[in-house]
Design a protein around this motif. Structure first.
Motif, short mmCIF file in Angstrom:
data_model
loop_
_atom_site.label_atom_id
_atom_site.label_comp_id
_atom_site.label_asym_id
_atom_site.label_seq_id
_atom_site.Cartn_x
_atom_site.Cartn_y
_atom_site.Cartn_z
N TYR A 3 22.32 -36.93 7.61
CA TYR A 3 22.18 -37.46 7.01
C TYR A 3 21.93 -37.19 5.92
CZ TYR A 3 23.43 -41.74 9.72
OH TYR A 3 23.21 -42.94 10.42
N PHE B 86 38.74 -57.62 -2.96
CA PHE B 86 37.97 -56.37 -1.97
C PHE B 86 39.20 -55.66 -2.95
CE2 PHE B 86 36.75 -59.00 1.02
CZ PHE B 86 35.17 -58.12 0.79
N LEU C 256 37.68 -52.16 -5.50
CA LEU C 256 38.37 -50.93 -4.97
C LEU C 256 39.02 -49.82 -5.57
CD1 LEU C 256 37.80 -51.13 -0.88
CD2 LEU C 256 36.36 -49.96 -2.50
N LEU D 284 45.50 -53.19 0.10
CA LEU D 284 43.88 -53.79 0.66
C LEU D 284 43.78 -52.40 2.04
CD1 LEU D 284 41.31 -54.02 -0.05
CD2 LEU D 284 41.14 -55.81 2.00
N GLN E 229 43.86 -48.97 0.60
CA GLN E 229 42.81 -48.22 0.49
C GLN E 229 41.68 -48.08 1.33
OE1 GLN E 229 41.54 -47.36 -2.85
NE2 GLN E 229 44.06 -47.20 -3.25
N GLU F 100 40.02 -44.66 2.68
CA GLU F 100 38.96 -44.73 2.41
C GLU F 100 38.05 -43.33 4.23
OE1 GLU F 100 36.71 -45.72 0.26
OE2 GLU F 100 35.01 -44.67 1.34
N ALA G 77 25.62 -44.20 11.18
CA ALA G 77 25.62 -45.04 10.20
C ALA G 77 26.52 -45.03 9.42
CB ALA G 77 24.19 -45.71 10.17
N TYR G 78 27.28 -45.86 9.05
CA TYR G 78 27.90 -45.50 7.30
C TYR G 78 27.28 -46.48 6.53
CZ TYR G 78 30.79 -41.97 8.41
OH TYR G 78 31.76 -41.12 8.60
N LYS H 7 24.58 -47.05 4.57
CA LYS H 7 24.23 -46.84 3.40
C LYS H 7 25.27 -46.62 2.30
CE LYS H 7 20.19 -45.08 5.74
NZ LYS H 7 18.92 -44.63 5.82
N THR H 8 26.28 -45.66 2.97
CA THR H 8 27.10 -44.74 2.51
C THR H 8 28.62 -45.63 1.87
OG1 THR H 8 26.84 -42.82 4.50
CG2 THR H 8 28.46 -42.43 2.45
N LEU H 9 28.94 -46.71 2.47
CA LEU H 9 29.92 -47.37 2.10
C LEU H 9 29.24 -48.66 1.37
CD1 LEU H 9 32.28 -46.37 4.87
CD2 LEU H 9 32.39 -45.86 3.52
N SER H 10 29.83 -49.43 0.68
CA SER H 10 29.45 -50.47 -0.27
C SER H 10 30.20 -51.58 0.74
CB SER H 10 30.65 -50.57 -1.46
OG SER H 10 31.98 -50.34 -1.40
N SER H 11 30.54 -52.85 0.32
CA SER H 11 31.14 -53.62 1.19
C SER H 11 32.58 -53.95 1.08
CB SER H 11 30.44 -55.17 0.98
OG SER H 11 30.38 -56.02 -0.65
N ALA H 12 33.05 -53.24 0.06
CA ALA H 12 34.36 -53.52 -0.16
C ALA H 12 34.98 -52.59 0.17
CB ALA H 12 34.11 -53.26 -1.50
N GLU H 13 34.65 -51.24 0.18
CA GLU H 13 35.17 -50.20 1.35
C GLU H 13 35.17 -50.38 2.53
OE1 GLU H 13 33.53 -46.19 -2.11
OE2 GLU H 13 32.32 -47.60 -0.94
N HIS I 233 35.06 -53.15 3.88
CA HIS I 233 36.56 -54.25 4.19
C HIS I 233 37.73 -53.72 4.08
CE1 HIS I 233 37.54 -58.24 3.65
NE2 HIS I 233 38.45 -58.47 3.52
#
Lengths: 178, 253, 506
Positions: A138, B181, B185, C396, C399, C403, C451-452, C454-460, C462
């Motif tokens: 990380y 969403f 984005l 979407l 996108q 991602e 684990a992603y 912390k890196t990806l937002s919820s929209a990403e 999704h």
């Protein structure tokens, strides 16, 4: 064979000759031992000296603290201290400087904690990946997955006269315990 | 005797000469280390594009998840300075990374400029004319109601809302662009670029049309600049209009 | 000068030479010593190994005339040899390929000796010197790779240093002795140069001498015959009697086969060298070029593979204890089983062990070549998502595909057979995982995936999950309950046309 021994056979009864022979043998082996050690010391010493002499870690400046943007990790070049002229391109070295906020850093060695391969930083996924056996870390250097037994090696750092300096000079390894 | 020796000497000399001169003709001789081909040549461009861009923009400049670059109108419309800054710095907050900059691995501006020249040579036809509508938005205040009306008239047929899409013809569906969403984005510029230039590789028209209206009839009229502004504003308004229940940190970046 | 005089003078010369050197005695006991009549084609591999070593010595000496053993100049001097020295590239090609050939012949020779039980009484020392030669040869191969002084050499040294560093207590010091300092530098190359051109060749020559001397002293073994048991009480007398009765002189009888095989092998070697050319040098040995993907030479790929597959907990132990124990077992072999049957048909356990080791090394070498555990570092920018996985996707989902590339998922995961192989191929992931499982795997990782969350937002996340649920392998149906629930429309319409329709019919 017998003719080689005949001269000594003829005189072996003489005790003084016997003593002289014994003394000469003892003196000879002693001299040889002393001479051997004297010659061997510099030869073996030069070969193993790098392993015995104290390590040459130094504070190395990486540049002005203001060079780093908070929340970024960048690859920085530096030259090994105490390098020899014939090191050529291998005198160069690199480390990752992670700036968390102004004046707060983490400095990682590029060498994977598994077997020393160069890890690559991906700012998009905020991961370090190793191309050899797939170790992943990380952004704070902690182990994420793969075979590494620990997180990335970190260099000690300090800020001196507005410059970021790291304490480095040797290849990091599991023995360091940093 | 001496004749035989002469023959022997000749054979040995000729043989050795053959081997020595043939050395350079053999297939195993390594090719000389040439400089990598310049990025404005076809080979140099293809190799740089294949290594750094093809992953998202598609193997041949089309059919990638990101905007197709094999697009004469797009390449003719966006000024070089903008393309350069996009390739060098990426587009912050989107999924376009930069390849340049001052870092160790950064590509120099001169190289990027050559790469862009190579791309235009490869993918922009000589008679390409820039789009009638500016690729970037001006500061005009757009009208949401107009945007809504234009969307229904030109876009809604292919981009129906997902929740009530059950009856739509799936084969022409471009998918829901109002998805909360999705609009979170992407940037306004992404929406605008998509509307102005379309995605011909996926069958989406640009601002020049033709479109399909709500009844399925063909509409040839091109969009006007103000209609594009309004459309972008209307779609972008879904960001705030919709309520997302699962929003967490990081959405802002 | 008449013919008789000439002959007479020559004879006198030979007599003089023999008087001063004893050469005739040596020749009688080496060139013309009697060997068993059954020693036929199986016995050529040792000679071939030695011949390739002589090729190495000859080509290595000439290479040393051009090579600059300095970290600053080694790379350039190799390029100079390749491009400027007349036939220089051929010289490097012969040296490199002959190294491979020597290792290969040595392994075949070793296998033959093991399978035929040749190491048994009274040839224990012959075997022991052979084991020493095996180690010296592998050492020469490894140090030779370092001489190339490219990125593979540099990072290969790094791996070696990291292994040495794991030794308890003295690891750090041993590593410093190995590297000639605290870093990989010019001193390191000098050290390995000394090893490669002085220490190891000297050791090899010495061991070859001892190996050959013990072969001459205790004789070449006969081909094993089932039922003929080695018994230390009687073996030597019987062997000598047989050889005396039916044996043939080594030269020219047995040497003919060696000459045919070695000559053919030399021609094949030159052919391969001429066709495939020299190995490397590869990328510059620049420690600041991070985009490197170090791989060892073929002879060491199995170690590279083993290092990826060893369980992390016991890795250090196995790394440090494995090699010495392995070598000790190999060396102790003739003392563990000095007598008994020699024929492979009567030694099933030995044959089984040989097959296991050979298969293991073969599989590991193959894995090392493929190295599925290594992320493909540039896959995210260089490996496109094929058009069939882009077509008919919603904005979407596109996108999400973006991602997928942007977050380097592609470096470890393949779609449609291209991409990294460290993680599972995701071409039909939608049939295996439900939406919730996809989201959880992305956010929490696990099973060797970071684990992603912390890196990806919820929209990403999704969008990524939305893209992954379109990956149904073309038109496969859900394999688990709950998979592809959000994709009911897609089930009715295949996403790809290149999948045989029969698969949707079951």
């Amino acid at each position: 064979m017998s003719e080689m021994h005949s001269p000594s056979d003829a005189t072996s009864s003489n005790p003084s000759t016997e003593n002289r022979r014994g003394f000469l043998f003892a003196a000879g082996s002693t001299l040889m031992a002393i001479g051997g050690v004297l010659v061997a010391a510099p030869i073996i010493g030069a070969a193993v000296a790098p392993g015995i002499l104290p390590e040459k870690d130094q504070w190395i400046s990486l540049g002005a603290v203001t060079n780093w943007v908070p929340d970024t990790t960048v690859l920085i070049k530096f030259s090994n201290p105490g390098g020899a002229p014939d090191d050529g391109i291998t005198r160069e070295n690199a480390c990752y400087v992670r700036c968390m906020e102004a004046g707060k850093f983490q400095v990682f060695a590029v060498n994977c904690a598994h077997l020393g391969c160069p890890v690559e930083w991906f700012s998009q996924s905020r991961l370090f990946m190793c191309p050899c056996h797939g170790g992943v870390y990380y952004e704070d250097g902690s182990r994420a997955s793969g075979p590494p037994p620990r997180g990335l090696f970190e260099f000690a750092w300090r800020i001196q006269d507005g410059m970021l300096e790291i304490f480095s000079g040797r290849l990091p390894g599991l023995q360091e315990g940093t | 005797m001496s004749a035989l020796r002469r023959v022997h000497t000749c054979v040995v000399l000729v043989g050795a000469g053959c081997i020595a001169t043939a050395c350079d003709q053999l297939p195993g001789k390594p090719a000389p280390r040439l400089e990598a081909p310049a990025l404005d040549t076809a080979a140099g461009f293809a190799s740089f594009y294949g290594d750094r861009c093809a992953g998202c923009h598609g193997i041949d400049g089309t059919h990638g998840p990101a905007r197709p670059l094999r697009d004469s109108v797009y390449l003719a419309s966006v000024p070089d300075a903008s393309l350069l800054s996009i390739v060098r710095d990426g587009i912050h907050g989107t999924r376009m990374p930069g390849t340049g900059g001052a870092s160790i691995t950064g590509v120099s501006d001169a190289q990027i400029q050559k790469f862009l020249t190579g791309m235009k040579r490869a993918w922009m036809s000589a008679d390409a004319i820039p789009s009638a509508i500016a690729w970037q938005a001006n500061a005009a205040v757009a009208d949401l109601a107009t945007g809504h009306a234009v969307f229904d008239a030109r876009c809604g047929h292919c981009h129906p809302r997902a929740r009530n899409a059950a009856g739509s013809s799936a084969s022409t569906a471009g998918g829901d662009v109002m998805d909360p969403f999705y609009v979170r984005l992407v940037s306004d510029q992404h929406l605008r670029t998509s509307i102005v230039f379309g995605r011909s590789d996926l069958g989406m028209p640009g601002a020049a049309g033709p479109f399909v209206d709500a009844s399925g009839a063909r509409v040839e009229t091109a969009l006007t600049a103000s209609e594009v502004d309004a459309l972008v504003a209307y779609i972008a308004s879904q960001r705030t209009a919709s309520t997302l229940t699962t929003v967490s940190k990081g959405d802002a970046r | 000068m008449s013919r008789i005089d000439l002959k007479h003078t020559a004879l006198q010369g030979v007599r003089w030479l023999d008087d001063r050197t004893g050469i005739l005695w040596v020749l009688r006991h080496s060139m013309f010593h009697r060997v068993p009549i059954s020693a036929k084609w199986w016995y050529v591999f040792g000679s071939a190994t030695m011949m390739f070593f002589m090729v190495q010595v000859a080509s290595g000496i000439v290479l040393a005339m051009f090579y600059a053993p300095s970290a600053a100049q080694a790379y350039d001097s190799l390029v100079y040899i390749n491009e400027q020295v007349p036939c220089g590239w051929m010289l490097r090609a012969i040296h490199g390929w002959s190294s491979n050939a020597m290792c290969l012949m040595m392994l075949v020779h070793l296998s033959q000796v093991f399978l035929h039980g040749t190491y048994k009484y009274p040839r224990e020392l012959t075997w022991l010197f052979g084991v020493g030669l095996c180690i010296a040869t592998l050492g020469l191969a490894f140090t030779g790779q370092i001489m190339r002084w490219d990125a593979d050499a540099y990072w290969g040294l790094g791996i070696g240093a990291a292994i040495v560093d794991r030794m308890p207590i003295v690891g750090n010091e041993m590593r410093a002795v190995m590297l000639g300092g605290t870093q990989i530098s010019g001193a390191t190359l000098s050290r390995f140069f000394a090893l490669h051109v002085f220490i190891l060749p000297g050791l090899t020559v010495t061991l070859i001498g001892l190996h050959l001397y013990s072969v001459l002293r205790k004789g070449i073994s006969e081909m094993p015959v089932a039922g003929e048991v080695v018994d230390p009480q009687t073996y030597e007398k019987a062997y000598e009697a047989r050889v005396h009765k039916t044996g043939v002189p080594f030269y020219p009888d047995a040497a003919r086969r060696d000459m045919v095989f070695c000559g053919a092998a030399l021609i094949v070697l030159v052919g391969i060298a001429a066709w495939y050319g020299p190995m490397g040098p590869g990328a510059l040995p620049d420690p600041t070029i991070i985009e490197a993907s170090p791989r060892p030479d073929g002879m060491f790929l199995w170690i590279f593979a083993a290092l990826a597959l060893l369980p992390p907990g016991s890795e250090t132990f196995l790394l440090l204890v494995g090699p010495p124990v392995g070598i000790a077992l190999l060396a102790a072999l003739p003392f563990i089983s000095p007598r008994g049957e020699r024929a492979p048909s009567r030694r099933p356990l030995s044959v089984l062990i040989f097959c296991l080791i050979a298969t293991g090394l073969g599989v590991l070498t193959w894995l090392g070549m493929v190295s599925p555990w290594s992320p493909v570092m540039n896959a995210w920018t260089s490996t496109p998502i094929a058009p069939e996985f882009v077509a008919h996707r919603s904005p979407l989902e596109l996108q999400g595909a973006l991602e997928f590339q942007f977050a380097q998922c592609r470096n470890c995961h393949a779609i449609g057979g291209t991409g990294g192989m460290r993680g599972p191929d995701l071409t039909n992931v939608a049939t295996r995982l439900s939406w919730d499982q996809l989201v959880r795997q992305i956010q929490q990782g696990g099973g060797n995936m970071p684990a992603y969350g912390k890196t990806l937002s919820s929209a990403e996340t999704h969008a990524l999950a939305a893209f992954l649920t379109t990956l149904d392998g073309g038109s496969l149906r859900a394999a688990i309950p709950g998979a592809m629930e959000s994709q009911t429309a897609r089930d009715a319409m295949p996403t790809s046309t290149n999948v045989p329709p029969s698969r949707s019919g079951d």
